[in-house]
Design a protein around this motif. Structure first.
Motif, PDB file in Angstrom:
ATOM      1  N   CYS A   1      44.700  29.411  50.538  1.00 14.26           N
ATOM      2  CA  CYS A   1      45.354  30.378  49.660  1.00 14.26           C
ATOM      3  C   CYS A   1      46.756  29.877  49.319  1.00 14.26           C
ATOM      4  O   CYS A   1      47.408  29.223  50.138  1.00 14.26           O
ATOM      5  CB  CYS A   1      45.431  31.761  50.318  1.00 14.26           C
ATOM      6  SG  CYS A   1      45.913  33.070  49.163  1.00 14.26           S
TER       7      CYS A   1
ATOM      8  N   CYS B   1      50.451  37.175  51.396  1.00 14.69           N
ATOM      9  CA  CYS B   1      50.692  38.617  51.252  1.00 14.69           C
ATOM     10  C   CYS B   1      50.951  39.265  52.609  1.00 14.69           C
ATOM     11  O   CYS B   1      50.289  38.943  53.598  1.00 14.69           O
ATOM     12  CB  CYS B   1      49.491  39.286  50.595  1.00 14.69           C
ATOM     13  SG  CYS B   1      49.149  38.671  48.939  1.00 14.69           S
TER      14      CYS B   1
ATOM     15  N   CYS C   1      47.826  40.945  54.082  1.00 16.44           N
ATOM     16  CA  CYS C   1      46.577  40.178  54.026  1.00 16.44           C
ATOM     17  C   CYS C   1      45.684  40.510  55.223  1.00 16.44           C
ATOM     18  O   CYS C   1      46.134  40.486  56.374  1.00 16.44           O
ATOM     19  CB  CYS C   1      46.889  38.679  54.025  1.00 16.44           C
ATOM     20  SG  CYS C   1      45.414  37.637  54.058  1.00 16.44           S
ATOM     21  N   ASP C   2      44.415  40.813  54.947  1.00 15.09           N
ATOM     22  CA  ASP C   2      43.489  41.149  56.036  1.00 15.09           C
ATOM     23  C   ASP C   2      42.485  40.027  56.302  1.00 15.09           C
ATOM     24  O   ASP C   2      41.517  40.209  57.038  1.00 15.09           O
ATOM     25  CB  ASP C   2      42.764  42.473  55.757  1.00 15.09           C
ATOM     26  CG  ASP C   2      41.991  42.462  54.443  1.00 15.09           C
ATOM     27  OD1 ASP C   2      41.980  41.419  53.763  1.00 15.09           O
ATOM     28  OD2 ASP C   2      41.407  43.504  54.100  1.00 15.09           O
TER      29      ASP C   2
ATOM     30  N   GLN D   1      43.680  36.614  57.055  1.00 13.04           N
ATOM     31  CA  GLN D   1      44.589  35.490  57.299  1.00 13.04           C
ATOM     32  C   GLN D   1      43.870  34.254  57.819  1.00 13.04           C
ATOM     33  O   GLN D   1      44.318  33.125  57.594  1.00 13.04           O
ATOM     34  CB  GLN D   1      45.690  35.923  58.267  1.00 13.04           C
ATOM     35  CG  GLN D   1      46.622  36.964  57.668  1.00 13.04           C
ATOM     36  CD  GLN D   1      47.901  37.127  58.466  1.00 13.04           C
ATOM     37  OE1 GLN D   1      48.342  36.207  59.134  1.00 13.04           O
ATOM     38  NE2 GLN D   1      48.495  38.301  58.378  1.00 13.04           N
TER      39      GLN D   1
ATOM     40  N   ARG E   1      43.213  31.678  55.123  1.00 15.21           N
ATOM     41  CA  ARG E   1      44.307  31.104  54.354  1.00 15.21           C
ATOM     42  C   ARG E   1      44.409  29.592  54.512  1.00 15.21           C
ATOM     43  O   ARG E   1      45.075  28.916  53.728  1.00 15.21           O
ATOM     44  CB  ARG E   1      45.629  31.762  54.750  1.00 15.21           C
ATOM     45  CG  ARG E   1      45.795  33.148  54.124  1.00 15.21           C
ATOM     46  CD  ARG E   1      46.977  33.907  54.665  1.00 15.21           C
ATOM     47  NE  ARG E   1      48.215  33.147  54.589  1.00 15.21           N
ATOM     48  CZ  ARG E   1      49.358  33.559  55.131  1.00 15.21           C
ATOM     49  NH1 ARG E   1      49.405  34.713  55.773  1.00 15.21           N
ATOM     50  NH2 ARG E   1      50.441  32.827  55.020  1.00 15.21           N
TER      51      ARG E   1
ATOM     52  N   GLU F   1      42.005  32.124  48.255  1.00 18.05           N
ATOM     53  CA  GLU F   1      42.025  32.136  46.796  1.00 18.05           C
ATOM     54  C   GLU F   1      40.996  31.127  46.293  1.00 18.05           C
ATOM     55  O   GLU F   1      41.243  29.918  46.308  1.00 18.05           O
ATOM     56  CB  GLU F   1      43.421  31.796  46.265  1.00 18.05           C
ATOM     57  CG  GLU F   1      43.492  31.600  44.769  1.00 18.05           C
ATOM     58  CD  GLU F   1      42.764  32.680  43.999  1.00 18.05           C
ATOM     59  OE1 GLU F   1      41.858  32.354  43.209  1.00 18.05           O
ATOM     60  OE2 GLU F   1      43.110  33.872  44.178  1.00 18.05           O
TER      61      GLU F   1
ATOM     62  N   ASN G   1      43.656  36.272  43.078  1.00 18.96           N
ATOM     63  CA  ASN G   1      44.975  36.900  43.227  1.00 18.96           C
ATOM     64  C   ASN G   1      45.818  36.878  41.952  1.00 18.96           C
ATOM     65  O   ASN G   1      46.973  37.275  41.957  1.00 18.96           O
ATOM     66  CB  ASN G   1      45.744  36.254  44.392  1.00 18.96           C
ATOM     67  CG  ASN G   1      46.018  34.773  44.188  1.00 18.96           C
ATOM     68  OD1 ASN G   1      46.095  34.274  43.074  1.00 18.96           O
ATOM     69  ND2 ASN G   1      46.169  34.051  45.300  1.00 18.96           N
TER      70      ASN G   1
ATOM     71  N   LYS H   1      49.284  41.670  42.387  1.00 22.41           N
ATOM     72  CA  LYS H   1      50.105  41.840  43.575  1.00 22.41           C
ATOM     73  C   LYS H   1      51.276  42.790  43.300  1.00 22.41           C
ATOM     74  O   LYS H   1      52.052  42.586  42.364  1.00 22.41           O
ATOM     75  CB  LYS H   1      50.630  40.480  44.051  1.00 22.41           C
ATOM     76  CG  LYS H   1      49.527  39.511  44.427  1.00 22.41           C
ATOM     77  CD  LYS H   1      48.590  40.084  45.471  1.00 22.41           C
ATOM     78  CE  LYS H   1      47.459  39.140  45.814  1.00 22.41           C
ATOM     79  NZ  LYS H   1      46.513  39.732  46.784  1.00 22.41           N
TER      80      LYS H   1
ATOM     81  N   SER I   1      53.499  43.598  48.762  1.00 19.65           N
ATOM     82  CA  SER I   1      52.782  42.398  49.211  1.00 19.65           C
ATOM     83  C   SER I   1      53.727  41.239  49.453  1.00 19.65           C
ATOM     84  O   SER I   1      53.407  40.292  50.169  1.00 19.65           O
ATOM     85  CB  SER I   1      51.729  41.983  48.181  1.00 19.65           C
ATOM     86  OG  SER I   1      52.337  41.422  47.031  1.00 19.65           O
TER      87      SER I   1
END
Length: 202
Positions: A29, A33, A36-37, A39, A42, A71, A98, A117, A121
């Motif tokens: 990503c 953020c 972010c749920d 992570q 990422r 992302e 995003n 966003k 965030s």
């Protein structure tokens, strides 16, 4: 491509909320953020070929596939052959992004959900991309407070968005305040809770 996980669940949000779906979560990503749920997605991930991914998906014979992240559009070049194969089989495809990368290359194959966003965030989306949202696409605002709600209101007022728009509270946020804001300001949105969080599934 770098894959964080592939799993089957109910779609927890968006226009197909509540329907069975295969999720392909890509790793990596370009944002961080605060709320972010995912992570764990990422970074990292397992390098997986398009053929291997398709082999796993065909076993489930899905009607719907959601490409998410991380992302996913960071890997657009390698993602396109996968999308073409799924599209050829008549599978409904959604891509969650995003809103920082041009999603035009994937639109021939998939519906796009652009996550705009909001201030809480700590990140920003490229609002010029809203002009590329089609009626089959959608836009989501994840809101954590009234400042986020007011930001969403401003964005909606300044941009003609062709697709459906959702206002979704950060999990654990006071929903009454957000619902009241929507009603008091007659926002052109659909309020939506994250179904998968309520059910306790992925």
């Amino acid at each position: 491509m770098k894959i964080a996980e592939i799993f089957k669940s109910l779609q927890g949000e968006g226009v197909r909320q509540g329907t069975p779906c295969i999720f392909i979560r890509l790793a990596g990503c370009n944002l961080a953020c605060r709320w972010c749920d995912t992570q764990y997605a990422r970074s990292g991930g397992t390098e997986t070929s398009c053929d291997k991914i398709l082999e796993e998906i065909w076993k489930e014979n899905p009607r719907s596939v959601c490409i998410t992240g991380g992302e996913p559009l960071l890997q657009t070049d390698v993602l396109l052959p996968l999308l073409a194969s799924l599209h050829k089989r008549g599978i409904t495809i959604d891509i969650e992004t995003n809103g920082t990368i041009d999603f035009s290359p994937v639109q021939p194959f998939a519906a796009v959900c652009m996550d705009v966003k909001c201030p809480s965030s700590g990140e920003r989306s490229d609002l010029s991309l809203l002009a590329r949202i089609r009626p089959t696409d959608s836009v989501k605002f994840v809101v954590g407070d009234l400042a986020d709600c007011r930001y969403a209101q401003e964005v909606l007022a300044r941009h003609a968005i062709a697709g459906e728009c959702f206002l979704s509270p950060v999990y654990g946020t006071d929903c009454d305040t957000i619902v009241r804001f929507i009603l008091d300001n007659n926002l052109p949105v659909r309020f939506q809770l994250q179904l998968h969080k309520i059910l306790g599934v992925k």
